[in-house]
Design an enzyme around this catalytic site. Structure first.
Site, PDB file in Angstrom:
ATOM      1  N   ARG A  72       0.966  -1.115  -0.223  1.00 47.27           N
ATOM      2  CA  ARG A  72      -0.125   0.439   0.002  1.00 47.27           C
ATOM      3  C   ARG A  72       0.937   1.560   0.434  1.00 47.27           C
ATOM      4  NH1 ARG A  72      -2.624   1.067   4.036  1.00 47.27           N
ATOM      5  NH2 ARG A  72      -1.061  -0.227   5.586  1.00 47.27           N
ATOM      6  N   TYR A 201      -0.832  -3.766  -7.032  1.00 43.66           N
ATOM      7  CA  TYR A 201      -0.722  -4.584  -5.406  1.00 43.66           C
ATOM      8  C   TYR A 201      -1.722  -4.825  -5.044  1.00 43.66           C
ATOM      9  CZ  TYR A 201      -0.203  -5.129  -0.943  1.00 43.66           C
ATOM     10  OH  TYR A 201      -0.709  -5.982   0.126  1.00 43.66           O
ATOM     11  N   LYS A 210      -9.416  -1.856   1.568  1.00 44.07           N
ATOM     12  CA  LYS A 210      -9.050  -1.297   2.215  1.00 44.07           C
ATOM     13  C   LYS A 210      -9.737   0.067   1.984  1.00 44.07           C
ATOM     14  CE  LYS A 210      -6.158  -3.335   4.618  1.00 44.07           C
ATOM     15  NZ  LYS A 210      -6.710  -3.363   6.633  1.00 44.07           N
ATOM     16  N   HIS A 230     -11.320  -1.607  11.233  1.00 45.41           N
ATOM     17  CA  HIS A 230     -10.047  -2.709  10.982  1.00 45.41           C
ATOM     18  C   HIS A 230      -9.469  -3.624  12.929  1.00 45.41           C
ATOM     19  CE1 HIS A 230      -5.092  -3.097  10.089  1.00 45.41           C
ATOM     20  NE2 HIS A 230      -5.827  -3.542   9.147  1.00 45.41           N
ATOM     21  N   SER A 252      -1.364  -2.954  12.045  1.00 46.78           N
ATOM     22  CA  SER A 252      -1.171  -4.319  10.836  1.00 46.78           C
ATOM     23  C   SER A 252       0.667  -4.698  11.374  1.00 46.78           C
ATOM     24  CB  SER A 252      -0.277  -3.603   9.582  1.00 46.78           C
ATOM     25  OG  SER A 252      -1.360  -3.533   8.794  1.00 46.78           O
ATOM     26  N   CYS A 254       0.193  -6.865  13.623  1.00 52.28           N
ATOM     27  CA  CYS A 254       0.789  -7.064  15.089  1.00 52.28           C
ATOM     28  C   CYS A 254      -0.125  -8.388  15.302  1.00 52.28           C
ATOM     29  CB  CYS A 254      -0.514  -6.093  15.862  1.00 52.28           C
ATOM     30  SG  CYS A 254       0.878  -4.529  16.046  1.00 52.28           S
ATOM     31  N   ASP A 281     -10.167  -9.210   9.471  1.00 52.07           N
ATOM     32  CA  ASP A 281      -9.496  -8.246   9.115  1.00 52.07           C
ATOM     33  C   ASP A 281      -9.683  -6.700   8.982  1.00 52.07           C
ATOM     34  OD1 ASP A 281      -6.538  -6.266   8.437  1.00 52.07           O
ATOM     35  OD2 ASP A 281      -8.080  -5.959   6.353  1.00 52.07           O
ATOM     36  N   ARG A 378       1.925 -12.239  -0.039  1.00 53.87           N
ATOM     37  CA  ARG A 378       0.316 -12.491  -0.223  1.00 53.87           C
ATOM     38  C   ARG A 378      -0.459 -13.386  -0.147  1.00 53.87           C
ATOM     39  NH1 ARG A 378      -1.603  -7.910   4.145  1.00 53.87           N
ATOM     40  NH2 ARG A 378      -0.496  -6.455   3.776  1.00 53.87           N
TER      41      ARG A 378
END
Ligand code: OXD
Ligand code: MN
Length: 596
Positions: A72, A201, A210, A230, A252, A254, A281, A378
């Site tokens: 991103r 991407y 997102k 989120h 992100s 974690c 997510d 990914r």
């Protein structure tokens, strides 16, 4: 190909975008197997994707993005509201007219010689009162195939929209030349519109994720009285069959996907505990008819980070990728056309292709300190593949939430777990969320980054208004509001080693949380909130890991000096919002300092 809908709003907009981008051909995606299979064949033939070992990984394909296009791009992501104040100090803002004037020439004729795919999709189960429809126009088959996994696509989404509604999100995407200097990910919340150009991407081009489900949806939720967060959603089934649902927000990297698919420790399994994944997510939350807060996962798949995923760290995620999955920027084992990434196992393939496409000897390449897979490589995997997917996954009404959990990566300050005194204090706890940078990222290690509610890169409007909205939701939910908690799995000892074992053992903390949420567990009042008594965290079976009641006591310790430092850091952060900062947050911060 018919246009698949009679809705004049959709047809008019597609015609306008057609006139702008000038594709050779327009293909409406009906969602049927025949069309998707043909598109997959076409992408295989053109080399956009390649086939993996169909015995070992049936239905799986592989894709490589451009080397400059692997994540991103927050500095090129814009929220274009009428005024800068509406976007707030944490978003890049541009006047909508100015932005359209800049982007229209870039989109003009951009699809000449290409096909435009029209993808109708639903975020959320078809027919759910919480679901919403989007349409994405794209010149990428890779996007079509990913959207098929991540959302519910096809004519059924149009049926849900109906013949007259104008309530759909208009997403326009073109790969253009993948020129990073001209890459823009732009949101026009007041037009229900997203324009994305010069990227391929996922996070920039799967516009349902997102861009819609967080940035546009958070704005819609603000206007319409619901929330887009989120957050992962999971259900904990207790012995006897009752299932308690919680959501959790972490920045992100974690471990949201890991927590969402947690496997309880053996002792818990023997007693009959099970964990069920609803989402990993994003959560959309709305007050239900009984006054409680209900959550759906608007997505239909997982767009997960591959490196670090293995049998032990996340068995369920790994299983989810064994069929019908798209792998992006991982490494290939060229002997048997399977996939590999750092942290999968200790055997990098000898006959490897690294993520940029070079043939290398895996072990030798790694010995030079290089990564075979990109750190942000990914998998796009169907949620249905997940062995622990909840039976409520498709429930149009969602699941009732008993607890909401915030967390970050803090070496010292935050204890293993604490509970907010009430909803208003909980909003404060979410607003001060932070993570410390790790050696994995460029820059100083241990620097605190504020990431309120893990929404810093994803809130589609002024975060001060967002916090007000949280307060308002709490007032509406009253007594029935979920209880709010904060966790930190990442405390370290003096040698920098993690003290808490994490992963499946996080169940032990969830156990206290869910019992506390329904009023079954005791707590101690501290300066920062309610904490468990150390002996109330079940550590049965952890002796071999060196976790004793004293260790738990240490993990729950609150150091006033560290917290006072943190409080001044929070005050600095709050200053960004000027007069718009909710008075309640300032009060909460003052009270925290007083209590310390
Ligand atoms: C994600 C992220 O990809 O948060 O989910 O960056
Ligand atoms: Mn995320």
């Amino acid at each position: 190909m018919s246009v698949l809908t009679r809705n004049p709003n959709v047809i008019k907009w597609v015609e306008e975008m057609h006139a702008l981008t000038k594709p050779d051909k327009v293909v409406w995606i009906d969602g049927g197997n025949a069309q998707l299979t043909a598109l997959k064949e076409e992408a295989l033939a053109s080399g956009e994707i390649s086939l993996l070992n169909q015995d070992k990984l049936p239905g799986c394909v592989y894709h490589r993005t451009a080397v400059n296009d692997v994540a991103r791009v927050e500095d090129r992501t814009f929220i274009c509201t009428n005024t800068q104040e509406e976007a707030g100090p944490t978003n890049n803002w541009c006047d909508p007219k100015e932005m359209y004037d800049k982007l229209i020439p870039m989109f003009d004729g951009v699809m000449k010689g290409r096909t435009m795919y029209v993808i109708p999709y639903s975020m959320g189960p078809i027919g759910s009162p919480l679901a919403k429809v989007g349409v994405e126009l794209t010149d990428s088959i890779y996007v079509v195939l990913n959207m098929d996994i991540m959302t519910r696509i096809g004519v059924k989404a149009f049926e849900n929209l109906g013949d007259t509604s104008n309530d759909f999100v208009r997403g326009l995407h073109s790969k253009a030349d993948i020129d990073q200097e001209k890459r823009y990910i732009v949101h026009f919340p007041q037009d229900n519109t997203i324009w994305s150009i010069n990227s391929g991407y996922g996070g920039n081009v799967l516009l349902g994720k997102k861009c819609f489900a967080l940035r546009i949806a958070s704005y819609q939720g603000w206007k319409e009285g619901w929330m887009a967060e989120h957050m992962l959603i999971l259900g904990i089934e207790k012995p006897g069959g009752e299932t308690v649902y919680v959501t959790a927000a972490f920045p992100s990297a974690c471990g949201k996907t890991n927590l969402a698919m947690l496997i309880p420790p053996e002792g818990y399994q023997k007693k009959g505990y099970k964990v069920w994944t609803v989402g990993d997510d994003i959560a959309w939350l709305k007050k239900g008819p009984d006054g409680r807060l209900y959550a759906i996962n608007p997505e239909n798949g997982f767009f997960g980070v591959a490196p670090g995923t293995n049998e032990k760290s996340n068995y369920n995620a790994l299983e989810s990728t064994k069929k019908n999955t798209i792998f992006t920027n991982v490494a290939l084992n060229n002997d048997d056309k399977t996939v590999w990434w750092e942290g999968l196992d200790k055997n990098p393939p000898i006959n490897a292709v690294e993520w940029k496409g070079a043939k290398v000897n895996g072990p030798e390449f790694k010995a030079k300190g290089e990564n075979l897979a990109h750190p942000n490589s990914r998998f796009t995997a169907p949620a249905k593949n997940c062995p622990c997917i909840s039976k409520e996954f498709d429930n149009p009404n969602g699941v009732p939430i008993s607890a909401m959990i915030f967390g970050g990566r803090r070496a010292k300050t935050a204890p293993l777990v604490y509970q907010a005194f009430d909803w208003r204090h909980g909003v404060f706890v979410g607003s001060i969320m932070a993570s410390e940078t790790t050696a994995a990222a460029i820059g100083a290690v241990g620097v605190v980054r504020r990431d309120p509610m893990a929404m810093l890169p994803f809130c589609g409007y002024n975060m001060a208004d967002y916090w007000e909205h949280w307060f308002k939701m709490g007032e509406e939910l009253g007594e029935k509001a979920p209880k709010i908690f904060n966790v930190n799995w990442f405390r370290t000892d003096d040698d920098g080693k993690f003290i808490w074992p994490g992963y499946g053992d996080n169940m032990r903390v969830l156990d206290w949380i869910i019992e506390r949420a329904v009023g079954n567990a005791e707590a101690i009042e501290t300066a920062i909130g309610y904490e468990p008594k150390p002996e109330d965290i079940n550590i049965e079976g952890l002796e071999s890991e060196g976790v004793t009641v004293d260790v738990v006591k240490n993990l729950l310790d609150v150091d006033p000096a560290l917290w006072k430092d943190d409080a001044s850091n929070i005050r600095e952060f709050y200053k960004k919002f000027g007069d718009k900062l909710p008075k309640e947050l300032e009060n909460q911060l003052n009270w925290l300092e007083d209590r310390l």
